[in-house]
Design a protein around this motif. Structure first.
Motif, mmCIF file in Angstrom:
data_model
loop_
_atom_site.group_PDB
_atom_site.id
_atom_site.type_symbol
_atom_site.label_atom_id
_atom_site.label_comp_id
_atom_site.label_asym_id
_atom_site.label_seq_id
_atom_site.Cartn_x
_atom_site.Cartn_y
_atom_site.Cartn_z
ATOM 1 N N UNK A 1 1.062 -1.498 -0.375
ATOM 2 C CA UNK A 1 0.517 -0.029 -0.216
ATOM 3 C C UNK A 1 0.742 1.496 -0.167
ATOM 4 N N UNK A 2 0.593 2.025 -1.008
ATOM 5 C CA UNK A 2 1.339 3.150 -0.651
ATOM 6 C C UNK A 2 0.242 4.388 -0.637
ATOM 7 N N UNK B 1 3.955 8.334 -5.452
ATOM 8 C CA UNK B 1 3.910 7.310 -5.971
ATOM 9 C C UNK B 1 3.361 6.616 -7.174
ATOM 10 N N UNK B 2 3.515 7.275 -7.724
ATOM 11 C CA UNK B 2 3.182 6.386 -9.278
ATOM 12 C C UNK B 2 4.874 6.015 -10.412
ATOM 13 N N UNK C 1 6.685 -1.664 -9.998
ATOM 14 C CA UNK C 1 5.605 -2.850 -9.318
ATOM 15 C C UNK C 1 5.497 -3.276 -8.452
ATOM 16 N N UNK C 2 6.013 -2.424 -7.697
ATOM 17 C CA UNK C 2 6.540 -2.482 -6.055
ATOM 18 C C UNK C 2 5.131 -1.328 -4.597
ATOM 19 N N UNK C 3 4.425 -1.365 -6.001
ATOM 20 C CA UNK C 3 3.090 -0.649 -4.800
ATOM 21 C C UNK C 3 1.726 -1.242 -6.060
ATOM 22 N N UNK C 4 0.743 -1.760 -4.853
ATOM 23 C CA UNK C 4 -0.427 -2.520 -5.508
ATOM 24 C C UNK C 4 -1.138 -1.974 -5.376
ATOM 25 N N UNK C 5 -1.726 -1.063 -4.605
ATOM 26 C CA UNK C 5 -2.903 -0.134 -3.898
ATOM 27 C C UNK C 5 -2.788 1.493 -3.903
ATOM 28 N N UNK C 6 -3.170 2.591 -4.005
ATOM 29 C CA UNK C 6 -2.366 3.111 -3.337
ATOM 30 C C UNK C 6 -3.653 4.415 -2.930
ATOM 31 N N UNK C 7 -3.452 5.029 -1.495
ATOM 32 C CA UNK C 7 -4.346 6.523 -1.730
ATOM 33 C C UNK C 7 -4.067 8.144 -2.065
#
Length: 330
Positions: free
Chosen positions: A35-36, A71-72, A78-84
């Motif tokens: 998560x980011x 975060x982009x 491919x280091x983050x799966x979901x982000x806020x």
């Protein structure tokens, strides 16, 4: 050998080992989701997913970023799966080829235009001839520009316009206002509430009276997670809805978690409560809202979008609706 004999020879150490093996197997069974997130009061329910997702067989590995657009690159790698992040950061990412989908809204509001106490600024017209701080690439930038346009004021970060924009990081805006390096700022929460509570800032307005209305923050998911790991994505969304419902149901829990866990006591109870008087934890977002923000980003030249996306192309709310239905959340 009988079962009775086995029972007699089973030692406490053997039982402990068996328990550890079972716990290890349970931990291994959890699916890891990276998560980011950002460190703001209204991002707290997303962070709280770490405490909730275990019961859905998901382990959250949270990584904090300075601002949404940061975060982009991690999502591309491919280091983050979901982000806020705020809608503008998500829109810009999608427009420039980041393979993300909006799967929910998680907060709305959370912004304020604050002036220095000694400036005498009381309204937007008073910003003429002044320096106004804002973070580049954040939702606050678009909100500020929309308000300045509505007030008939021109702006530039180069000078020569009615308002000089000073681009600073979220963490630097309050210090710049307190030391009178800027006259006003468009800031997020709880930092804007802190400025007011510490008496070096006064509210000019909450910037929600333009076409944007109250800005929504978006929960985005990689296309890979959404498309290739549907069961994990489904369980993750149930966790998100559960965490958000917990914060909405129990404000004391929300305050404790954000104040003591996210901010490690760096904000007061009053800061948190004032911040959340100016924001809400939510689940939903409309395609119309995202398209409105996209249009204003194009107009103001924010985000450098090569192909501005239509919301219908990349907003997928099916997992959210299913999770809300299963958990009986409106």
């Amino acid at each position: 050998m009988t079962s009775k004999m086995l029972t007699k020879t089973t030692t406490p150490r053997a039982l402990l080992c068996a328990g550890l093996i079972a716990a290890s197997a349970a931990a291994q069974a959890e699916d890891l989701v990276r998560l980011g997130n950002l460190k703001f009061a209204h991002y707290g329910a997303v962070s709280y997913m770490k405490e909730v997702c275990g019961k859905y067989g998901v382990k959250i590995d949270e990584r904090m970023f300075a601002k949404g657009p940061d975060i982009m690159p991690a999502m591309v790698a491919g280091e983050i799966d979901v982000a806020a992040l705020a809608s503008d950061g998500a829109i810009s990412g999608r427009a420039n080829g980041v393979p993300i989908l909006t799967v929910a809204g998680f907060a709305k509001g959370g912004a304020r235009i604050v002036a220095g106490t000694a400036t005498g600024i009381k309204n937007l017209k008073d910003l003429k001839g002044r320096k106004v701080g804002v973070t580049r690439g954040g939702m606050q930038e678009i909100l500020l520009m929309a308000e300045l346009e509505k007030a008939g004021l021109s702006w530039s970060d180069k000078g020569g316009k009615d308002v000089q924009i000073v681009y600073l990081g979220f963490a630097d805006l309050n210090q710049a206002l307190a030391t009178q390096q800027i006259d006003a700022m468009c800031q997020s929460e709880p930092q804007s509430s802190q400025a007011i509570n510490k008496k070096f800032g006064v509210e000019v307005l909450k910037p929600y009276d333009t076409a944007i209305g109250e800005p929504y923050r978006l929960l985005v998911m990689s296309e890979k997670l959404y498309g290739e790991k549907k069961d994990v994505a489904r369980r993750l969304m149930k966790c998100f809805v559960d965490a958000t419902a917990s914060f909405n149901r129990d404000p004391a829990l929300a305050e404790h978690y954000v104040k003591d866990q996210m901010f490690k006591g760096q904000i007061s109870s009053q800061d948190f409560r004032d911040a959340m008087d100016n924001a809400d934890y939510t689940y939903d977002v409309s395609l119309e809202h995202i398209d409105t923000v996209t249009g204003l980003m194009q107009k103001f030249g924010v985000g450098r979008m090569s192909h501005p996306p239509k919301a219908a192309e990349w907003v997928k709310l099916d997992l959210l609706q299913a999770a809300k239905s299963e958990l009986k959340v409106k």
